[in-house]
Motif scaffolding. Structure first.
Motif, PDB file in Angstrom:
ATOM      1  N   LYS A 322       0.770  -1.161   0.027  1.00 49.31           N
ATOM      2  CA  LYS A 322      -0.058   0.048   0.180  1.00 49.31           C
ATOM      3  C   LYS A 322       0.918   1.153  -0.138  1.00 49.31           C
ATOM      4  O   LYS A 322       1.767   1.371   0.834  1.00 49.31           O
ATOM      5  CB  LYS A 322      -0.833  -0.084   1.210  1.00 49.31           C
ATOM      6  N   VAL A 323       0.528   2.105  -0.953  1.00 47.66           N
ATOM      7  CA  VAL A 323       1.427   3.398  -0.975  1.00 47.66           C
ATOM      8  C   VAL A 323       0.577   4.503  -0.767  1.00 47.66           C
ATOM      9  O   VAL A 323      -0.517   4.519  -1.369  1.00 47.66           O
ATOM     10  CB  VAL A 323       2.136   3.462  -2.418  1.00 47.66           C
ATOM     11  N   SER A 324       0.942   5.454  -0.035  1.00 47.33           N
ATOM     12  CA  SER A 324      -0.143   6.382   0.506  1.00 47.33           C
ATOM     13  C   SER A 324       0.680   7.833   0.262  1.00 47.33           C
ATOM     14  O   SER A 324       1.858   7.999   0.510  1.00 47.33           O
ATOM     15  CB  SER A 324      -0.699   6.332   1.775  1.00 47.33           C
ATOM     16  N   ILE A 325      -0.335   8.859   0.003  1.00 41.80           N
ATOM     17  CA  ILE A 325       0.330  10.119   0.205  1.00 41.80           C
ATOM     18  C   ILE A 325      -0.639  11.031   1.223  1.00 41.80           C
ATOM     19  O   ILE A 325      -1.751  10.471   1.426  1.00 41.80           O
ATOM     20  CB  ILE A 325       0.225  10.950  -1.218  1.00 41.80           C
ATOM     21  N   VAL A 326       0.123  11.790   2.016  1.00 43.75           N
ATOM     22  CA  VAL A 326      -0.635  12.223   3.294  1.00 43.75           C
ATOM     23  C   VAL A 326      -0.450  13.758   3.128  1.00 43.75           C
ATOM     24  O   VAL A 326       0.866  14.193   2.946  1.00 43.75           O
ATOM     25  CB  VAL A 326      -0.047  11.798   4.407  1.00 43.75           C
ATOM     26  N   MET A 340      -1.853  11.698  -8.326  1.00 42.28           N
ATOM     27  CA  MET A 340      -1.085  10.484  -8.013  1.00 42.28           C
ATOM     28  C   MET A 340      -1.358   9.295  -8.929  1.00 42.28           C
ATOM     29  O   MET A 340      -0.342   8.996  -9.298  1.00 42.28           O
ATOM     30  CB  MET A 340      -1.748  10.125  -6.570  1.00 42.28           C
ATOM     31  N   PHE A 341      -2.384   9.153  -9.471  1.00 40.23           N
ATOM     32  CA  PHE A 341      -2.866   8.105 -10.323  1.00 40.23           C
ATOM     33  C   PHE A 341      -2.186   8.394 -11.586  1.00 40.23           C
ATOM     34  O   PHE A 341      -1.570   7.213 -12.020  1.00 40.23           O
ATOM     35  CB  PHE A 341      -4.406   7.964 -10.526  1.00 40.23           C
ATOM     36  N   MET A 352      -4.524  -1.468  -7.720  1.00 33.89           N
ATOM     37  CA  MET A 352      -5.680  -2.651  -7.618  1.00 33.89           C
ATOM     38  C   MET A 352      -6.768  -2.076  -6.766  1.00 33.89           C
ATOM     39  O   MET A 352      -7.892  -2.615  -6.782  1.00 33.89           O
ATOM     40  CB  MET A 352      -4.781  -3.818  -6.838  1.00 33.89           C
ATOM     41  N   MET A 353      -6.411  -1.184  -5.512  1.00 35.29           N
ATOM     42  CA  MET A 353      -7.375  -0.850  -4.887  1.00 35.29           C
ATOM     43  C   MET A 353      -6.960   0.717  -4.471  1.00 35.29           C
ATOM     44  O   MET A 353      -5.843   1.214  -4.457  1.00 35.29           O
ATOM     45  CB  MET A 353      -7.407  -1.595  -3.453  1.00 35.29           C
ATOM     46  N   ILE A 354      -8.243   1.444  -4.099  1.00 34.30           N
ATOM     47  CA  ILE A 354      -7.942   2.824  -3.735  1.00 34.30           C
ATOM     48  C   ILE A 354      -8.470   3.085  -2.534  1.00 34.30           C
ATOM     49  O   ILE A 354      -9.764   2.783  -2.440  1.00 34.30           O
ATOM     50  CB  ILE A 354      -8.473   3.781  -4.855  1.00 34.30           C
ATOM     51  N   SER A 355      -8.119   3.967  -1.650  1.00 34.12           N
ATOM     52  CA  SER A 355      -9.018   4.270  -0.474  1.00 34.12           C
ATOM     53  C   SER A 355      -8.324   5.785  -0.159  1.00 34.12           C
ATOM     54  O   SER A 355      -7.245   6.052  -0.405  1.00 34.12           O
ATOM     55  CB  SER A 355      -8.763   3.427   0.571  1.00 34.12           C
ATOM     56  N   ILE A 359      -7.357  13.581   4.173  1.00 38.08           N
ATOM     57  CA  ILE A 359      -5.919  14.131   3.854  1.00 38.08           C
ATOM     58  C   ILE A 359      -4.992  12.996   3.326  1.00 38.08           C
ATOM     59  O   ILE A 359      -3.748  13.031   3.588  1.00 38.08           O
ATOM     60  CB  ILE A 359      -5.356  14.825   5.333  1.00 38.08           C
ATOM     61  N   LYS A 360      -5.792  12.123   2.785  1.00 34.28           N
ATOM     62  CA  LYS A 360      -4.694  10.885   2.370  1.00 34.28           C
ATOM     63  C   LYS A 360      -5.271  10.280   1.147  1.00 34.28           C
ATOM     64  O   LYS A 360      -6.629  10.172   1.150  1.00 34.28           O
ATOM     65  CB  LYS A 360      -4.337  10.044   3.431  1.00 34.28           C
ATOM     66  N   VAL A 361      -4.426   9.925   0.481  1.00 36.44           N
ATOM     67  CA  VAL A 361      -5.156   8.776  -0.809  1.00 36.44           C
ATOM     68  C   VAL A 361      -4.011   7.502  -0.706  1.00 36.44           C
ATOM     69  O   VAL A 361      -2.790   7.778  -0.494  1.00 36.44           O
ATOM     70  CB  VAL A 361      -4.783   9.439  -2.017  1.00 36.44           C
ATOM     71  N   SER A 362      -4.729   6.381  -0.417  1.00 33.13           N
ATOM     72  CA  SER A 362      -3.944   5.063  -0.546  1.00 33.13           C
ATOM     73  C   SER A 362      -4.151   4.318  -1.777  1.00 33.13           C
ATOM     74  O   SER A 362      -5.300   4.072  -2.254  1.00 33.13           O
ATOM     75  CB  SER A 362      -4.130   4.387   0.735  1.00 33.13           C
ATOM     76  N   CYS A 363      -2.998   3.676  -2.537  1.00 33.60           N
ATOM     77  CA  CYS A 363      -3.221   2.915  -3.455  1.00 33.60           C
ATOM     78  C   CYS A 363      -2.553   1.447  -3.291  1.00 33.60           C
ATOM     79  O   CYS A 363      -1.497   1.550  -2.676  1.00 33.60           O
ATOM     80  CB  CYS A 363      -2.559   3.424  -4.826  1.00 33.60           C
TER      81      CYS A 363
END
Lengths: 391, 391
Positions: A322-326, A340-341, A352-355, A359-363
């Motif tokens: 899981k890679v995330s920006i905050v 980011m995408f 594969m998944m996004i959440s 204040i964050k985006v995780s892929c």
């Protein structure tokens, strides 16, 4: 001795000083091994009695060391300064702290040395707070005393924009907000225990994360404020400790998701990201992540529960990350997720998944691309240069 | 594990069981070394915080071990069961014990494991009782609970008529009275801490001294009673750790002895035997013993104080030993001392000093005759054979 000298130097600058300690390096593991030799499933109450002796040794030796440097010192255990917790042994939570005894000693000019990681429940049983719990002890004591700052000494010199081991452009932050720190901690940054940041946020205590080995300024974790860098993104985090499970072709009836997640929770497994799609034929696909260590266990209990549910297929993948920006700047900036995408897509990294949160985006991506993705995102948001990604 | 098994076996015989533990072998020394590395003159309060962690580890592991054997167990620290002491750190004395918490756990069928050697003062500071203090903890807890017996497990299998290492005729006693045990302990027998015997005597708790390694009966220390061996002499003790100092030709004025012993006591030196003779010319000779370790120190302070006193000569002898016979039978038998002196005289062993109490006679002799004197006295009073020296 290093810590003792620093405490004495701080005291000499006319500050009141409380030192909160964890056990000496290796001591907690040594004690756990002693217990596991007797019984790997040993009693949790006794586990806490055992482990809390580690901090007891630390505080006594520290008080002695401070006195050799000419300042008065006194040690206190968790029970002696009433660090009251619930009775969930080995992962207890602090309920409150009676700061009176500490205050009295401070007023007498003593440097107060408190055993971290430990407390006492309402029946006088010793409890411990779980790994990293000394951070939480320190912040909770700082809050009880309304301290100016809680300095946390660690083996790194602050909070970085990302892991310097995989991105040599990583930069130490001067300040970061509580919310960002919470996201980074929950996304895999290991510097501070999440609970300690929550405590600091609740009571408004600034945390100064800094190195035990140098005297340079570290990173201040504090309230959002004017002077803070107005970065859209403050950091890039990654976590390789999760695995992905997909249940395909679930009959779309009410209560089915509940029975799936109830079955998993009953095994004590914590689910992180969850995604649900409704497919064309009225069947549902459900994907979620669990800790890698619990993967096999989770699959087994799902196959069990699927006898009743009748989903078409259950499969999974352990080789994910899981890679995330905050960043608090996301609140006021559109399309951060899109950037980011796009950055990942340029490197042909499949998402594969996004959440997302405020204040964050995780892929979730394939594990083999982790380092590449971190570097790409670090570059995309100009994290190497201070305030470069301001609006 | 041995101790755990024994506790469980005793519990299964439908007894309520409290186990009192000291630190694991070598642990106390390890902790003292850590403190001495920081500062040999370290703070005594912190010394006790440090050392008490040793028993904390023991009790937690023991409770775990007992549970693996299928019995319920719970550990308590000195502070948790209110073993209240004075605040004379590192040699505190027990004031009282609140047995309620232990009783409650016993009633719930738990084996209670208590940390020996430690207590808590009225301000909640941790204290320790000094070397061997776990014996005293055990007896004090037994007294608070009105236990049937306090078993003390040690590396010998009981109390012997004398040291088996120097007299192969030495015989294990089945029973011995508190008073005899107190005399033997103060004369150099190291099996039990004197304070623990005093406590047992005061509260009438029988102590069973026995080996951790075998299940054979040891020695019961108890009240004088009908069934007890009616020996004139129960044991022969010796002590090679004293030295003798003589001050010759002291002007015979009131207050001079006081100034001599005040000077010595001011150095923290404990004087044992004292003998005073008035010589012909109105001058006095004074002889006394001090611990060998304090000999040089004592001589130096005496030479200092002698500037005012003006005695003719001060000399001393480090090569001495004290040999003693102990027995409650002496109370009712005449000339026990005479038999002792005659037996020593037959071997041409010169007696330098004599001191007596109701149930003991001690003689100071040249150190080189110690073993010979012990064997001669053991034989003289027929200690090798049970009840042979009855009247």
């Amino acid at each position: 001795m290093n810590v003792a000298r620093r405490a004495v130097a701080t005291r000499k600058e006319d500050n009141q000083v409380v030192v909160v300690l964890s056990a000496m390096s290796g001591e907690t593991d040594r004690l756990i091994n002693l217990a596991n030799e007797i019984d790997p499933e040993h009693n949790r109450r006794e586990h806490d009695v055992l482990l809390s002796s580690g901090e007891q040794v630390s505080v006594a030796l520290m008080a002695m060391a401070i006195e050799t440097l000419g300042e008065k010192a006194i040690s206190y255990l968790g029970s002696q300064v009433c660090i009251r917790t619930d009775n969930d042994f080995s992962r207890a939570r602090i309920i409150d702290i009676d700061g009176d005894r500490i205050k009295k000693s401070l007023q007498q000019g003593q440097i107060v040395v408190v055993a971290g990681f430990q407390g006492v429940d309402e029946n006088g049983n010793i409890t411990t707070l779980g790994r990293g719990g000394s951070d939480t002890s320190a912040v909770a004591i700082a809050a009880a005393l309304q301290a100016d700052v809680c300095e946390i000494y660690t083996d790194v010199d602050g909070i970085y924009t990302t892991d310097p081991n995989i991105c040599d452009q990583a930069r130490k932050l001067d300040k970061i907000s509580y919310d960002e720190m919470l996201e980074l901690a929950s996304l895999g940054a290991k510097v501070l225990q999440i609970r300690s940041v929550e405590f600091a946020k609740k009571h408004g205590i600034p945390i100064h994360v800094r190195s035990s080995f140098t005297t340079t300024q570290g990173t201040i974790v504090c309230k959002e404020e004017e002077g803070m860098e107005k970065a859209i993104v403050s950091g890039v985090a990654y976590n390789k400790n999760e695995a992905k499970i997909t249940i395909c072709g679930i009959p779309d009836r009410p209560g089915i998701a509940a029975s799936i997640f109830t079955a998993i929770a009953a095994q004590g497994i914590v689910v992180d990201m969850i995604i649900q799609n409704i497919s064309a034929e009225g069947l549902t696909d459900l994907t979620f992540t669990v800790p890698k260590l619990d993967y096999d266990h989770a699959l087994a209990s799902l196959r069990e529960v699927n006898r009743e549910i009748g989903a078409r297929e259950i499969n999974g993948d352990k080789n994910i990350a899981k890679v995330s920006i905050v960043g608090i700047g996301m609140r006021t900036h559109a399309n951060v997720a899109g950037r980011m995408f796009a950055a990942l897509a340029r490197e042909n990294i499949n998402i594969m998944m996004i959440s997302t949160s405020e204040i964050k985006v995780s892929c979730v991506i394939a594990e083999k691309y982790t380092e590449l993705a971190v570097r790409v995102l670090h570059q995309e948001f100009d994290l190497a240069e201070e305030s470069k990604n301001e609006s």
